[in-house]
Design a protein around this motif. Sequence first.
Motif, short mmCIF file in Angstrom:
data_model
loop_
_atom_site.label_atom_id
_atom_site.label_comp_id
_atom_site.label_asym_id
_atom_site.label_seq_id
_atom_site.Cartn_x
_atom_site.Cartn_y
_atom_site.Cartn_z
N ARG A 289 35.19 34.46 -24.47
CA ARG A 289 36.51 33.66 -24.16
C ARG A 289 37.54 33.74 -25.52
O ARG A 289 38.59 33.17 -25.37
CB ARG A 289 36.17 32.16 -23.91
N VAL A 290 37.11 34.15 -26.62
CA VAL A 290 38.05 34.26 -27.85
C VAL A 290 38.02 35.84 -28.34
O VAL A 290 39.07 36.12 -28.45
CB VAL A 290 37.54 33.32 -29.12
N ALA A 291 36.95 36.17 -28.78
CA ALA A 291 36.89 37.74 -29.25
C ALA A 291 37.46 38.66 -28.26
O ALA A 291 38.28 39.46 -28.74
CB ALA A 291 35.41 37.96 -29.58
N LEU A 292 36.95 38.70 -27.22
CA LEU A 292 37.38 39.74 -26.18
C LEU A 292 39.00 39.50 -25.76
O LEU A 292 39.83 40.59 -25.89
CB LEU A 292 36.51 39.64 -25.07
N PRO A 293 39.47 38.37 -25.26
CA PRO A 293 40.85 38.25 -24.69
C PRO A 293 41.85 38.07 -25.77
O PRO A 293 43.08 38.20 -25.29
CB PRO A 293 40.57 37.11 -23.72
N LEU A 294 41.46 37.40 -26.78
CA LEU A 294 42.50 37.18 -27.80
C LEU A 294 42.49 37.88 -29.07
O LEU A 294 43.41 38.27 -29.81
CB LEU A 294 42.21 35.92 -28.44
N MET A 295 41.20 38.54 -29.29
CA MET A 295 41.05 39.46 -30.56
C MET A 295 41.13 40.97 -30.11
O MET A 295 41.30 41.67 -30.95
CB MET A 295 39.73 39.24 -31.45
N GLY A 296 40.81 41.19 -28.82
CA GLY A 296 40.57 42.50 -28.42
C GLY A 296 39.38 43.26 -28.88
O GLY A 296 39.54 44.56 -29.16
N LEU A 297 38.37 42.54 -29.12
CA LEU A 297 36.93 43.00 -29.62
C LEU A 297 36.04 43.69 -28.51
O LEU A 297 35.72 42.73 -27.59
CB LEU A 297 36.09 41.85 -30.34
N PRO A 298 35.88 44.85 -28.31
CA PRO A 298 35.10 45.17 -27.23
C PRO A 298 33.76 44.72 -27.35
O PRO A 298 32.95 44.72 -28.53
CB PRO A 298 35.24 46.71 -27.29
N LEU A 299 32.97 44.48 -26.21
CA LEU A 299 31.39 43.87 -26.35
C LEU A 299 30.59 44.56 -25.54
O LEU A 299 30.98 45.05 -24.58
CB LEU A 299 31.65 42.58 -25.83
N ILE A 300 29.47 44.92 -26.22
CA ILE A 300 28.30 45.64 -25.36
C ILE A 300 27.06 44.45 -25.40
O ILE A 300 26.75 44.02 -26.06
CB ILE A 300 27.79 46.78 -26.23
N ASP A 301 27.11 44.06 -24.24
CA ASP A 301 26.34 43.00 -23.83
C ASP A 301 24.91 43.61 -23.40
O ASP A 301 24.58 44.75 -23.03
CB ASP A 301 26.60 42.11 -22.48
N ALA A 302 23.86 42.63 -23.80
CA ALA A 302 22.43 43.05 -23.42
C ALA A 302 21.63 44.34 -23.96
O ALA A 302 21.20 45.11 -23.28
CB ALA A 302 22.17 43.00 -21.92
N ALA A 303 22.25 44.53 -25.15
CA ALA A 303 21.77 45.82 -25.97
C ALA A 303 20.25 45.65 -26.46
O ALA A 303 19.84 44.72 -26.68
CB ALA A 303 22.59 46.11 -27.16
N GLU A 304 19.46 46.59 -26.34
CA GLU A 304 18.16 46.64 -26.74
C GLU A 304 18.03 47.13 -28.29
O GLU A 304 18.29 48.34 -28.45
CB GLU A 304 17.30 47.79 -25.86
N VAL A 305 17.72 46.26 -28.91
CA VAL A 305 17.78 46.45 -30.52
C VAL A 305 16.82 46.44 -31.30
O VAL A 305 16.51 46.66 -32.39
CB VAL A 305 18.72 45.64 -31.13
#
Length: 220
Positions: A166-182
């Motif tokens: 709700r902040v990083a993606l729509p306001l900062m334009g930060l791409p997100l990789i969800d559910a990464a296996e780390v």
Amino acid sequence: MMVYVGSPAPATADVMLVTNHHPRSTHLDALGHTIRDGRVYPGRPVDEAVTPAGARHGSTTAYAAGIATRGILLDLAADGPLPSGHAVTARDFEAAEERQGVRLESGDALVVRCGWPMTPDPERPMPGMSLEAVRWMHRRGVSLYAGDIGDAHPDLDPACPLPLHRVALPLMGLPLIDAAEVDELAAVCAELGRYAFLLTVAPPRIDGLTGVPVNPLAVF
């Protein structure tokens, strides 16, 4: 669904249906995925950006050439999974940097391990990123976030729910990789004593989506 014709069949083929934003699928969120106040990043009205025929702005088309940058793993679960309901802060990140002898710089991808499965468990509140953690990512110039978890479920702060989405993606334009296996990545980093690597992400070339499955690779 497996498809074949005749017996014996000369070949086999598959029909596959993918739900891109499923919590058990490692996927890359496009900037048009999350709507904030009727707009998507960087302020484009959603009715102009997303149509029934596909996303026209902020879609996966931007990732067609792939992503390659330095990745930094910050393993917050080196001593065990984070506590239930823990709000990750800048102090957690900086303590991991000091412990691992690494520093995240502008343009780096931030990979985070919290030691939790991405799928919500109603009996165990998940840990997740706080708004302060997102502000820290902004100050450091993070280019991409990937983690075994990101936003907590249920929300840690009702005043600011889902700070990554709700902040990083729509306001900062930060791409997100969800559910990464780390977990495997963390084991290799610990074995090598090295927490920086080349991170590559090569999404399928499918235009006009709000998210797409990916297989991120760390190259040492």
